[in-house]
Design an enzyme around this catalytic site. Structure first.
Site, PDB file in Angstrom:
ATOM      1  N   CYS A 198       0.847  -1.186   0.000  1.00  0.00           N
ATOM      2  CA  CYS A 198       0.000   0.000   0.000  1.00  0.00           C
ATOM      3  C   CYS A 198       0.885   1.239   0.000  1.00  0.00           C
ATOM      4  O   CYS A 198       2.105   1.155   0.207  1.00  0.00           O
ATOM      5  CB  CYS A 198      -0.931   0.006   1.207  1.00  0.00           C
ATOM      6  SG  CYS A 198      -0.090   0.206   2.779  1.00  0.00           S
ATOM      7  N   ASP A 199       0.298   2.388  -0.247  1.00  0.00           N
ATOM      8  CA  ASP A 199       1.050   3.635  -0.225  1.00  0.00           C
ATOM      9  C   ASP A 199       1.314   4.043   1.219  1.00  0.00           C
ATOM     10  O   ASP A 199       0.673   3.564   2.152  1.00  0.00           O
ATOM     11  CB  ASP A 199       0.277   4.724  -0.975  1.00  0.00           C
ATOM     12  CG  ASP A 199       1.195   5.715  -1.662  1.00  0.00           C
ATOM     13  OD1 ASP A 199       2.355   5.852  -1.222  1.00  0.00           O
ATOM     14  OD2 ASP A 199       0.776   6.351  -2.636  1.00  0.00           O
ATOM     15  N   ALA A 200       2.265   4.961   1.384  1.00  0.00           N
ATOM     16  CA  ALA A 200       2.754   5.327   2.718  1.00  0.00           C
ATOM     17  C   ALA A 200       1.633   5.849   3.611  1.00  0.00           C
ATOM     18  O   ALA A 200       0.875   6.734   3.223  1.00  0.00           O
ATOM     19  CB  ALA A 200       3.849   6.388   2.594  1.00  0.00           C
TER      20      ALA A 200
END
Length: 341
Positions: free
Chosen positions: A328-330
């Site tokens: 997933c993104d940060a």
């Protein structure tokens, strides 16, 4: 979502000769490994062994805490002072911060800072040496940075992706992407967060320049060239199981670039027809060989992208047969959790 085979394929490609991985669906406490001799080198540290065999040897050795730590991204600023200062070349580190970071966030380390190269190499070596020599399992981390249109860490800079797409020259883009690997590999980086396949169909969105334009076909062709240029070749001093010298990250899966109102992270409206005819084709063309794919921050048709079983499992895993790493993104887990409570 993350199978032992998928994660094994990622780290074999990165060719960290002693690196092996975990599976999120096997979180059992550490058990004694009867087949391993205490005085011998564990199979999972043998770079000549198959990835599958190394994983089978490793997983029973891992505690729940060690597996969780492998799933969480750390940051090089946990032990290096002022990594964002391009003029600070202090070659010292915070030993307490290093130990604390590696205890809870050791699977991957964010390192996209423009510090002097000498300081950067020092920081990476300190972190990797600690993991390999001062932890129970000795698993080094993925070292991650950006390379959207040139290596972020003071590297060569190319035009923005939308400008690169305007060249209509995938062979040229492949050569440009290869320079990113050339520069990143020498500093110990093995994972780059690019290319971006978000379609520029909502011009109020402030990140249109990160993608290759509005056309699904052109985006797929250019992104494929980037992935090939970044990953192709052999990494120095690596094992025979390596399949690439750098890991690309296709992002953001999927339909991230058309948010309502042009607001970053806002939901995207659409259905199955739009998804399959517009947003998914670039990923299918460009990313089946990419060693990682990053999910979007947004929700598509009301379903948050990192929790979208239909998109991530039914389509990507089962229908397309994608076998590598999903991330997933940060900060998404924290954001998602805050929405739920």
């Amino acid at each position: 979502m993350l199978s032992p085979r998928a994660l094994g394929a990622l780290l074999s490609a990165l060719a960290l000769s002693t690196a092996v991985v975990l599976a999120s669906d096997d979180l059992q406490p550490r058990q004694a490994n009867a087949a391993a001799k205490p005085s011998s080198t564990p199979l999972y540290k043998n770079p000549k062994a198959s990835i599958e065999d190394r994983i089978k040897d490793l997983l029973p050795r891992m505690s729940l805490e060690e597996k969780v730590s492998q799933l969480i991204q750390g940051d090089i600023n946990g032990w290096i002072v002022s990594p964002w200062d391009p003029l600070d070349n202090t070659l010292s580190h915070n030993a307490t911060g290093l130990v604390e970071m590696m205890k809870y966030k050791s699977g991957s380390i964010w390192a996209g800072y423009q510090m002097p190269y000498e300081k950067f190499v020092y920081a990476v070596e300190v972190g990797q040496r600690y993991l390999m020599e001062n932890t129970t399992l000795g698993i080094p981390a993925l070292i991650q940075s950006e390379g959207l249109h040139g290596f972020t860490n003071n590297g060569t800079i190319w035009p923005s992706p939308i400008g690169l797409a305007a060249s209509f020259d995938p062979d040229l883009l492949k050569k440009a992407a290869a320079t990113i690997s050339d520069e990143a590999e020498g500093l110990g980086i093995n994972h780059i967060f690019a290319p971006v396949l978000d379609l520029g169909r909502e011009l109020r969105w402030g990140r249109v320049e990160e993608g290759f334009g509005e056309d699904p076909y052109l985006t797929g062709v250019m992104a494929e060239a980037y992935v090939d240029g970044l990953q192709n070749g052999s990494r120095r001093n690596t094992s025979s199981t390596a399949v690439a010298r750098m890991a690309a990250t296709c992002k953001h899966f999927a339909a991230f670039g058309s948010p309502q109102g042009g607001l970053n992270l806002a939901p995207v409206a659409g259905g199955e027809r739009e998804l399959r005819t517009i947003y998914l084709p670039p990923f299918q063309k460009a990313c089946m060989k990419a060693l990682s794919i990053m999910s979007a921050y947004s929700a598509y048709d009301g379903v948050p992208a990192p929790a979208d079983y239909h998109m991530l499992v039914d389509i990507l895993r089962k229908e397309w047969g994608y076998k590598y790493w999903l991330t997933c993104d940060a900060g998404y887990e924290q954001a998602f959790h805050s929405c739920l409570i």
